[in-house]
Design an enzyme around this catalytic site. Structure first.
Site, PDB file in Angstrom:
ATOM      1  N   ARG A  75       0.855  -1.188   0.000  1.00 29.23           N
ATOM      2  CA  ARG A  75       0.000   0.000   0.000  1.00 29.23           C
ATOM      3  C   ARG A  75       0.893   1.242   0.000  1.00 29.23           C
ATOM      4  NH1 ARG A  75      -3.044  -0.646   4.942  1.00 29.23           N
ATOM      5  NH2 ARG A  75      -4.207  -2.193   3.729  1.00 29.23           N
ATOM      6  N   ARG A 144      -1.018   6.346   9.761  1.00 28.16           N
ATOM      7  CA  ARG A 144      -1.087   5.854   8.390  1.00 28.16           C
ATOM      8  C   ARG A 144      -1.467   6.989   7.431  1.00 28.16           C
ATOM      9  NH1 ARG A 144      -3.465  -0.340   8.872  1.00 28.16           N
ATOM     10  NH2 ARG A 144      -1.936  -1.064  10.404  1.00 28.16           N
ATOM     11  N   LYS A 208      -2.392   0.689  15.264  1.00 26.83           N
ATOM     12  CA  LYS A 208      -2.456   1.612  14.137  1.00 26.83           C
ATOM     13  C   LYS A 208      -3.167   2.894  14.526  1.00 26.83           C
ATOM     14  CE  LYS A 208      -6.515  -0.875  12.433  1.00 26.83           C
ATOM     15  NZ  LYS A 208      -7.036  -1.742  11.351  1.00 26.83           N
ATOM     16  N   LYS A 210      -5.117   6.435  12.655  1.00 27.92           N
ATOM     17  CA  LYS A 210      -5.665   6.970  11.410  1.00 27.92           C
ATOM     18  C   LYS A 210      -6.142   8.397  11.602  1.00 27.92           C
ATOM     19  CE  LYS A 210      -7.054   2.391   9.748  1.00 27.92           C
ATOM     20  NZ  LYS A 210      -8.167   1.544   9.240  1.00 27.92           N
ATOM     21  N   CYS A 428     -14.609  -4.105   1.470  1.00 24.42           N
ATOM     22  CA  CYS A 428     -13.185  -4.382   1.664  1.00 24.42           C
ATOM     23  C   CYS A 428     -12.760  -5.505   0.725  1.00 24.42           C
ATOM     24  CB  CYS A 428     -12.913  -4.751   3.117  1.00 24.42           C
ATOM     25  SG  CYS A 428     -13.552  -6.380   3.577  1.00 24.42           S
ATOM     26  N   CYS A 434      -7.092 -11.634   2.015  1.00 26.31           N
ATOM     27  CA  CYS A 434      -7.021 -11.120   3.389  1.00 26.31           C
ATOM     28  C   CYS A 434      -7.037 -12.274   4.379  1.00 26.31           C
ATOM     29  CB  CYS A 434      -8.175 -10.173   3.671  1.00 26.31           C
ATOM     30  SG  CYS A 434      -8.136  -9.512   5.355  1.00 26.31           S
ATOM     31  N   CYS A 473     -15.013  -9.155   7.710  1.00 30.78           N
ATOM     32  CA  CYS A 473     -14.813  -9.407   9.134  1.00 30.78           C
ATOM     33  C   CYS A 473     -15.150  -8.129   9.891  1.00 30.78           C
ATOM     34  CB  CYS A 473     -13.370  -9.858   9.397  1.00 30.78           C
ATOM     35  SG  CYS A 473     -12.166  -8.498   9.413  1.00 30.78           S
ATOM     36  N   CYS A 477     -12.567  -2.309   7.790  1.00 29.05           N
ATOM     37  CA  CYS A 477     -11.755  -1.517   6.869  1.00 29.05           C
ATOM     38  C   CYS A 477     -12.590  -0.642   5.933  1.00 29.05           C
ATOM     39  CB  CYS A 477     -10.848  -2.440   6.049  1.00 29.05           C
ATOM     40  SG  CYS A 477      -9.534  -3.199   7.025  1.00 29.05           S
TER      41      CYS A 477
END
Length: 573
Positions: A75, A144, A208, A210, A428, A434, A473, A477
């Site tokens: 990415r 990110r 993470k 964001k 997603c 994934c 899931c 995302c």
């Protein structure tokens, strides 16, 4: 800081990684396997890529006594999603030469490559860097890709906001030289222990992080679903500053009610000159107080909910030297893209293209979208802007080139008639690559939308925008928990049906049916859509109707996500 014995294994991996170096270089040289060592697969996320394998082929390869078909997904880091036409041509060439042959636009306003074999990872990273693009911190326990409204040249104000988003991204970049040493052959430092990460420290963040920046009334970046967001406050066409929203986030875990999606909380107003100081103050407070013993409880939303807003804010003010002023009023009206042509303040034009689930390929029997965009890039002197809803804007088009670009887009399936329902859908990646996917998403949602379109059209709602999202899931995302209708994967062919978002990204939805397949999904939604068509008030969205009629309760705090208000009786559960 927690005692060492309590820390998760990922924390130990980061601590002994020598600032994200690990043994990545040695693993790349090992041609006996298509994989990297397990510890290094945690570290490579900080370099922008994940190890994956084709889950469609797992059983077949196991029976053949072969290891899984390993490959990598990379990415890019592209603050605000803006790249030039020349950069587009470069990433197209790399996709054709070193990957599975296509691009995918992500929900974080960038692009990613799939199907990269191990020996192609380094050439690919060198290739994008040659085009002045990188993948540093596109993944991993750091800040990110920073999102920004996708039409920042609509006015001078939007351009200023975009510049602020880029400044935040640059300020929060990791300082380790590991990326440049491993991938770009920069000379290695003599003693990594002398290397300092002033913002992140030796073990970076607990999880993470964001960030998004938005200009109301367009909430196309879903500010409430990010750890940190800056909402521009505008008066008489001038940027006064930003309201600072912190503690949003989408991920949770099925069956664990102490995990939940959350809406960001408004900390107050700051001046434009203070945004990087405030961002650093929030990041370092999360660094020092976030949970490093349980990764499911490690996001900023839990830190703020556990500490309380005022206590957390006090730490941020002390670290940043900035005192929050009272929040300013603002209003969002939508969180989707604006399709077709729009004119900029400078007389140029933007063409927003609907890219279903963000996939751009030249797949056999399908529209040759990759080639179409390459032809547009050859002609186009402006730039491309990737949106946070997986679409693409051909931006700053000269008036004299509009007709030719529109013709190319139509010829290659990039500009076509698409229902409003489909325009407002997002999924997603999920299967086959994934590792977390429990159910299909990207490959299945288009077919489900076709069936939902029939129901919507039958009830005279073909022009009514309804935000629909699907994930394989509960990690979220595609930000499903802010949608009016969401399908969250539970098992192959089975989804939790979530209802009740407000269509503008400021309210969470609610579980309505658990673990159901397509037949029950359609049987459940059809009567609700029929009722909505008959009983809706003027201008009332589908999610708002469901809340008003007590189909689901309104949820504005994730701590209420798993429970119903006292006395609430849902007709659906």
């Amino acid at each position: 800081m927690n005692d060492d014995y309590q820390l998760t294994e990922v924390e130990h991996i980061k601590a002994r990684s020598r600032h994200l170096r690990g043994t990545i270089e040695e693993g790349l040289r090992d041609r006996t396997t298509g994989a990297l060592p397990a510890d290094d697969t945690q570290l490579t996320k900080f370099h922008g890529f994940y190890q994956q394998d084709d889950r469609d082929l797992r059983d077949e390869r196991r029976h053949q006594k072969l290891e899984p078909l390993y490959s990598f997904m990379l990415r890019a880091r592209v603050p605000g999603g803006v790249i030039t036409a020349e950069q587009w041509k470069a990433i197209d060439a790399i996709a054709r030469e070193l990957t599975g042959g296509g691009l995918r636009l992500t929900t974080r306003q960038t692009f990613q490559y799939h199907g990269i074999l191990k020996h192609n990872v380094k050439p690919l990273i060198q290739g994008i860097n040659k085009a002045m693009i990188d993948s540093i911190a596109a993944c991993g326990d750091v800040n990110r890709n920073v999102l920004c409204n996708t039409n920042p040249v609509e006015s001078a104000l939007h351009q200023q906001v975009y510049a602020d988003a880029v400044a935040i991204s640059k300020h929060l970049m990791p300082k380790t030289a590991a990326y440049h040493e491993i991938w770009l052959d920069q000379e290695k430092i003599a003693n990594f222990e002398e290397e300092v990460e002033p913002i992140y420290g030796d073990t970076y963040l607990p999880r993470k992080f964001k960030i998004a920046v938005a200009v109301p009334p367009h909430n196309d970046v879903d500010v409430n679903g990010n750890d940190l967001s800056f909402v521009a406050i505008v008066e008489d066409g001038k940027l006064l500053g930003y309201d600072v929203l912190a503690g949003g986030g989408m991920g949770n875990t099925h069956g664990e009610t102490d995990t939940y999606p959350q809406i960001a909380k408004n900390f107050g107003f700051v001046k434009p000159a203070d945004i990087c100081k405030v961002a650093e103050g929030i990041v370092t407070t999360q660094r020092d107080f976030g949970d490093r013993t349980n990764r499911k409880h490690a996001r900023l939303k839990y830190t703020i909910d556990d500490m309380g807003v005022e206590e957390f804010k006090k730490h941020v003010e002390e670290r940043s030297g900035v005192t929050f002023e009272n929040a300013k009023p603002y209003e969002f009206t939508m969180h989707s893209d604006r399709y077709g042509w729009t004119e900029n303040a400078d007389g140029t034009w933007n063409l927003t293209l609907y890219i279903e689930q963000g996939r751009i390929t030249d797949a056999e029997g399908q529209p040759q979208m990759l080639t179409g965009l390459l032809k547009i890039a050859d002609l186009h002197g402006g730039d491309f802007r990737m949106t946070a809803t997986q679409n693409l804007i051909v931006a700053q088009v000269a008036k004299g080139k509009k007709d030719t670009i529109e013709k190319l887009a139509k010829e290659h399936g990039l500009l076509r008639k698409v229902s409003v329902l489909r325009q407002n859908s997002m999924a997603c990646v999920a299967f086959p690559t994934c590792t977390l996917a429990m159910a299909e998403a990207e490959r299945y949602l288009p077919d489900l939308i076709t069936k939902l379109e029939a129901i919507v059209d039958k009830n005279g709602l073909s022009d009514q925008p309804i935000v629909v999202r699907m994930t394989g899931c509960p990690n979220g995302c595609a930000r499903p928990f802010l949608a009016e209708i969401a399908f969250v994967g539970k098992a192959p062919g089975k989804y939790n049906l979530m209802l009740g978002g407000d269509g503008k990204g400021t309210r969470l939805n609610k579980l309505y049916r658990e673990n159901i397949g397509e037949e029950e999904i359609l049987a459940t939604l059809e009567p609700l859509i029929e009722q909505y068509a008959k009983e809706r008030e003027t201008g009332e969205g589908f999610g708002d109707y469901l809340v008003r009629t007590d189909v689901v309760p309104a949820v504005y705090d994730g701590r209420d996500f798993h429970k119903n208000p006292e006395g609430f009786i849902s007709s659906g559960i």
